[in-house]
Enzyme design. Structure first.
Site, PDB file in Angstrom:
ATOM      1  N   ASN A  65      12.399 -42.743 -26.723  1.00  0.00           N
ATOM      2  CA  ASN A  65      11.990 -44.270 -26.131  1.00  0.00           C
ATOM      3  C   ASN A  65      11.376 -44.376 -24.840  1.00  0.00           C
ATOM      4  O   ASN A  65      12.154 -44.208 -23.836  1.00  0.00           O
ATOM      5  CB  ASN A  65      13.339 -45.191 -26.248  1.00  0.00           C
ATOM      6  CG  ASN A  65      13.153 -46.640 -25.865  1.00  0.00           C
ATOM      7  OD1 ASN A  65      11.966 -47.120 -25.624  1.00  0.00           O
ATOM      8  ND2 ASN A  65      14.101 -47.269 -25.439  1.00  0.00           N
ATOM      9  N   LYS A  68       9.949 -46.979 -23.370  1.00  0.00           N
ATOM     10  CA  LYS A  68       9.979 -48.287 -22.736  1.00  0.00           C
ATOM     11  C   LYS A  68       8.727 -48.670 -21.830  1.00  0.00           C
ATOM     12  O   LYS A  68       7.502 -48.179 -22.810  1.00  0.00           O
ATOM     13  CB  LYS A  68      11.194 -48.278 -21.706  1.00  0.00           C
ATOM     14  CG  LYS A  68      12.660 -47.705 -22.334  1.00  0.00           C
ATOM     15  CD  LYS A  68      13.604 -47.787 -21.353  1.00  0.00           C
ATOM     16  CE  LYS A  68      14.924 -47.191 -22.094  1.00  0.00           C
ATOM     17  NZ  LYS A  68      16.098 -47.415 -21.270  1.00  0.00           N
ATOM     18  N   HIS A  97      17.314 -53.178 -28.903  1.00  0.00           N
ATOM     19  CA  HIS A  97      17.617 -52.729 -27.757  1.00  0.00           C
ATOM     20  C   HIS A  97      18.304 -53.498 -26.875  1.00  0.00           C
ATOM     21  O   HIS A  97      17.923 -54.800 -26.853  1.00  0.00           O
ATOM     22  CB  HIS A  97      16.626 -51.985 -27.143  1.00  0.00           C
ATOM     23  CG  HIS A  97      16.879 -50.949 -25.969  1.00  0.00           C
ATOM     24  ND1 HIS A  97      17.246 -51.147 -24.882  1.00  0.00           N
ATOM     25  CD2 HIS A  97      16.822 -49.453 -26.143  1.00  0.00           C
ATOM     26  CE1 HIS A  97      17.341 -50.219 -24.306  1.00  0.00           C
ATOM     27  NE2 HIS A  97      17.375 -48.918 -24.824  1.00  0.00           N
ATOM     28  N   GLU A 137      18.083 -53.859 -23.776  1.00  0.00           N
ATOM     29  CA  GLU A 137      17.325 -54.369 -22.937  1.00  0.00           C
ATOM     30  C   GLU A 137      16.433 -55.655 -23.439  1.00  0.00           C
ATOM     31  O   GLU A 137      16.359 -56.661 -22.744  1.00  0.00           O
ATOM     32  CB  GLU A 137      16.213 -53.423 -22.443  1.00  0.00           C
ATOM     33  CG  GLU A 137      16.872 -52.331 -21.495  1.00  0.00           C
ATOM     34  CD  GLU A 137      16.121 -51.087 -21.299  1.00  0.00           C
ATOM     35  OE1 GLU A 137      15.177 -50.907 -21.811  1.00  0.00           O
ATOM     36  OE2 GLU A 137      16.813 -50.170 -20.744  1.00  0.00           O
ATOM     37  N   GLU A 155      24.378 -47.375 -28.199  1.00  0.00           N
ATOM     38  CA  GLU A 155      23.935 -46.839 -26.775  1.00  0.00           C
ATOM     39  C   GLU A 155      24.868 -47.885 -25.791  1.00  0.00           C
ATOM     40  O   GLU A 155      24.595 -49.014 -25.428  1.00  0.00           O
ATOM     41  CB  GLU A 155      22.588 -47.278 -26.684  1.00  0.00           C
ATOM     42  CG  GLU A 155      21.709 -46.722 -27.280  1.00  0.00           C
ATOM     43  CD  GLU A 155      20.458 -46.708 -26.793  1.00  0.00           C
ATOM     44  OE1 GLU A 155      19.455 -45.607 -26.399  1.00  0.00           O
ATOM     45  OE2 GLU A 155      19.544 -47.593 -26.709  1.00  0.00           O
ATOM     46  N   GLY A 211      20.145 -45.176 -18.717  1.00  0.00           N
ATOM     47  CA  GLY A 211      19.626 -44.947 -17.204  1.00  0.00           C
ATOM     48  C   GLY A 211      20.366 -44.894 -15.979  1.00  0.00           C
ATOM     49  O   GLY A 211      19.901 -44.898 -14.807  1.00  0.00           O
ATOM     50  N   SER A 222      21.606 -41.820 -21.423  1.00  0.00           N
ATOM     51  CA  SER A 222      21.530 -40.629 -20.208  1.00  0.00           C
ATOM     52  C   SER A 222      21.748 -39.335 -21.008  1.00  0.00           C
ATOM     53  O   SER A 222      22.186 -38.335 -20.569  1.00  0.00           O
ATOM     54  CB  SER A 222      22.630 -40.659 -19.325  1.00  0.00           C
ATOM     55  OG  SER A 222      22.462 -41.962 -18.377  1.00  0.00           O
TER      56      SER A 222
HETATM   57  P1  PGA Z   1      18.267 -43.239 -21.151  1.00  0.00           P
HETATM   58  O1  PGA Z   1      17.779 -44.447 -21.854  1.00  0.00           O
HETATM   59  O2  PGA Z   1      18.063 -42.205 -21.883  1.00  0.00           O
HETATM   60  O3  PGA Z   1      17.162 -43.491 -19.854  1.00  0.00           O
HETATM   61  O4  PGA Z   1      19.555 -43.526 -20.709  1.00  0.00           O
HETATM   62  C1  PGA Z   1      18.307 -44.702 -23.441  1.00  0.00           C
HETATM   63  C2  PGA Z   1      17.703 -45.811 -24.069  1.00  0.00           C
HETATM   64  O5  PGA Z   1      17.821 -46.781 -23.422  1.00  0.00           O
HETATM   65  O6  PGA Z   1      17.470 -45.790 -25.052  1.00  0.00           O
END
Ligand code: PGA
Length: 253
Positions: free
Chosen positions: A11, A13, A98, A100, A168, A174, A212
């Site tokens: 992903n 983003k 997601h 976010e 997640e 992140g 992560s």
């Molecule tokens: P990350 O993000 O691997 O940077 O922690 C995962 C995600 O939001 O899908």
């Protein structure tokens, strides 16, 4: 050995330019992580890069997907992208719900389910994201929150072949702090249990872990039988890291 294939999904983003996309494909081509019957790879770049990356990724055996889609196929929805538009550019998957988008765009479980249904209707497989906040986990509510998200975000009677859920935990996204293997396994069992009610099938569908995931922890996470793949943010932007994560899983069982 896992009963299901593992899906290694990136992903991106809101990251990447045409130059970054082209360099990624060149580098991945040099590294050649092989697709195989037991391992599929997917990159979900920003919408602006789907056109320029689609053919190059597919030539490497990597599928392409969107990061979101609108409920409607077309219309006066400034700034949005629809499922048919993603299909038009060769997308096979779309991420919906997601955290976010839930947090920043106020997306509810009901909207996420409507997006998942719109995706299915046009032949896209939705990757439906769920996960608790740190406060919810510390309050002992992680399981009930995720169960409720599954109940309300995943369409009823969804065919197992079209069912992909990504767990997640928001506090792991992140932050460099992945969930522990015990926490991942426990929540994946909970999710499997909740999904059985939805699909009527205890075995079908994929449940990915995200938060992560990186080359250093991917092998142990993906070795868990109950984990059917990973949704990778930051580490999917570097072809070396994405390939290294994919290569922790055998392409052929
Ligand atoms: P990350 O993000 O691997 O940077 O922690 C995962 C995600 O939001 O899908």
């Amino acid at each position: 050995m896992s009963r299901r294939i593992k899906l290694i999904a990136g992903n991106w983003k809101m990251n990447g330019s045409r130059a970054v996309g082209a360099a990624f494909i060149d580098r991945l081509g040099a590294l050649r992580p092989a697709a195989g019957p037991m391992r599929r790879m997917l990159i979900c770049p920003p919408a602006t890069l789907i056109s320029s990356m689609s053919d190059g990724l597919k030539a490497l055996g990597v599928m392409i997907g969107g990061q979101d889609c609108h409920v409607q196929a077309s219309g006066a929805f400034t700034g949005d992208i629809s499922g048919p538009m993603l299909r038009d550019f060769g997308c096979d998957y779309v991420i919906v719900g997601h955290s976010e988008r839930r947090a920043v765009h106020g997306e509810t479980d009901q909207l996420v389910q409507a997006k998942a249904l719109a995706a299915l209707e046009i032949g896209l497989i939705p990757i439906i994201c769920v996960g608790e906040t740190l406060a919810e986990r510390e309050a002992g509510q992680a399981e009930s929150i995720v169960r409720a998200q599954i109940a309300q975000s995943v369409p009823d009677r969804i065919a197992p072949a079209n069912l992909v859920v990504a767990y997640e935990p928001i506090w792991a996204i992140g932050t460099g702090r992945a969930a522990t293997l015990d926490d991942i396994a426990a929540m994946h069992h909970t999710i499997r249990d909740a999904l059985t009610v939805k699909s009527g099938d205890a075995e079908g569908g994929l449940v990915l872990y995200g938060g992560s995931v990186k080359p250093g922890n991917a092998a142990e996470i993906l070795a868990l039988d109950i984990v059917d793949g990973a949704l990778i943010g930051g580490a999917s932007l570097a072809a070396e890291d994405f390939a290294a994560i994919a290569n922790t899983v055998s392409a052929n069982a």
